[in-house]
Design an enzyme around this catalytic site. Structure first.
Site, short mmCIF file in Angstrom:
data_model
loop_
_atom_site.label_atom_id
_atom_site.label_comp_id
_atom_site.label_asym_id
_atom_site.label_seq_id
_atom_site.Cartn_x
_atom_site.Cartn_y
_atom_site.Cartn_z
N SER A 145 0.86 -1.19 0.00
CA SER A 145 0.00 0.00 0.00
C SER A 145 0.89 1.23 0.00
CB SER A 145 -0.91 0.02 1.23
OG SER A 145 -1.56 1.28 1.36
N TYR A 162 -1.97 -1.14 10.00
CA TYR A 162 -1.98 -1.22 8.53
C TYR A 162 -0.70 -0.62 7.96
CZ TYR A 162 -3.81 -0.83 3.75
OH TYR A 162 -4.00 -0.93 2.40
#
Length: 258
Positions: A145, A162
């Protein structure tokens, strides 16, 4: 001129293939000529994607798989190998985005991020890489990401687990790339920014405040559209990237530049 993006005769395995970017990539693989194995936990979602791919005329199987459980992954990869005989491409796409900062998250929430986003890549690769080494060929693409290198200061979108798990994906990608290049295996990572998917449509895309801020800060002025990740996926999955190794390609409309 050779078509370096032609995947005819290749077999692609996609984790997290039941929806979103994984489902889009699976269909793109099929349209490029590859046979496809869809791995995810939800049978009904997998079957819907499978039906779409069958329309392309390519071979496709759907296999229930929980990437956080070793036996589930091993059984799934064995099923794929029994069906197709080999695996050329592994797209490690399964992922979760757990919200919260280190001062508020539970240990279970933290572990959920790392179990899916990092351990899932480890397990799938563990059972796919050996036959790639034997055949002297393989393409591994890990979905990280842009949040591996940037973070969001807005409280409602803090995602520390995350951020850190996706940064770990980049580190794992580089380590695998250096180790397996001698076997004809390329390992690279992709860092998408905001794309509408099942995971984001019920959270980020429902916040007008967040979208306004995102669009203002992003040079492209918008999130990614469905299908805009496929070109990068196909590039890293094909012979067009035969000498590309250990790279982290960000697909974010320029958001990481500002």
């Amino acid at each position: 001129m050779d078509n370096y993006f032609d995947l005819t005769g290749k077999v692609a395995v996609i984790t997290g293939a039941s929806s979103g970017l994984g489902a889009d990539a699976a269909l793109a693989y099929a349209k490029a000529g590859a046979d496809v194995a869809l791995l995810a936990r939800r049978v009904e979602k997998l079957d819907a994607v499978k039906s779409e791919i069958e329309k392309t005329g390519r071979k496709v199987i759907s296999v229930v798989c929980d990437v956080t459980e070793e036996e589930s992954v091993k059984t799934a990869i064995d099923t794929v190998l029994n069906a197709f005989g080999h695996i050329d491409i592994l797209l490690n796409n399964a992922g979760v985005a757990v919200r919260g900062g280190v001062d508020s998250m539970t240990v279970e929430e933290w572990d959920k991020s790392f179990d899916t986003n990092v351990k899932g890549i480890f397990l799938a690769s563990k059972y796919v890489i050996p036959q790639m080494k034997e055949r002297g060929y393989g393409k591994v693409i890990n979905i990280a990401s842009v949040n591996a290198i940037i973070a969001d200061k807005f409280d409602m979108f803090i995602r520390h687990s995350y951020n850190s798990s996706k940064a770990a994906v980049v580190g794992l990608t580089r380590g695998m790339a250096a180790s397996y290049a001698r076997y004809g295996i390329t390992v690279n990572a992709i860092g998408p920014a905001l794309f509408e998917s099942e995971m984001t449509s019920s959270t980020l895309f429902k916040s007008e405040e967040f979208l306004t801020k995102y669009n203002t800060m992003n040079p492209a002025g918008r999130p990614g559209n469905r299908g805009e990740l496929n070109g990068t996926v196909l590039y890293l999955s094909s012979d067009a990237s035969s000498y590309v190794q250990g790279q982290f390609i960000i697909v974010d409309g320029g958001g990481a530049l500002v």
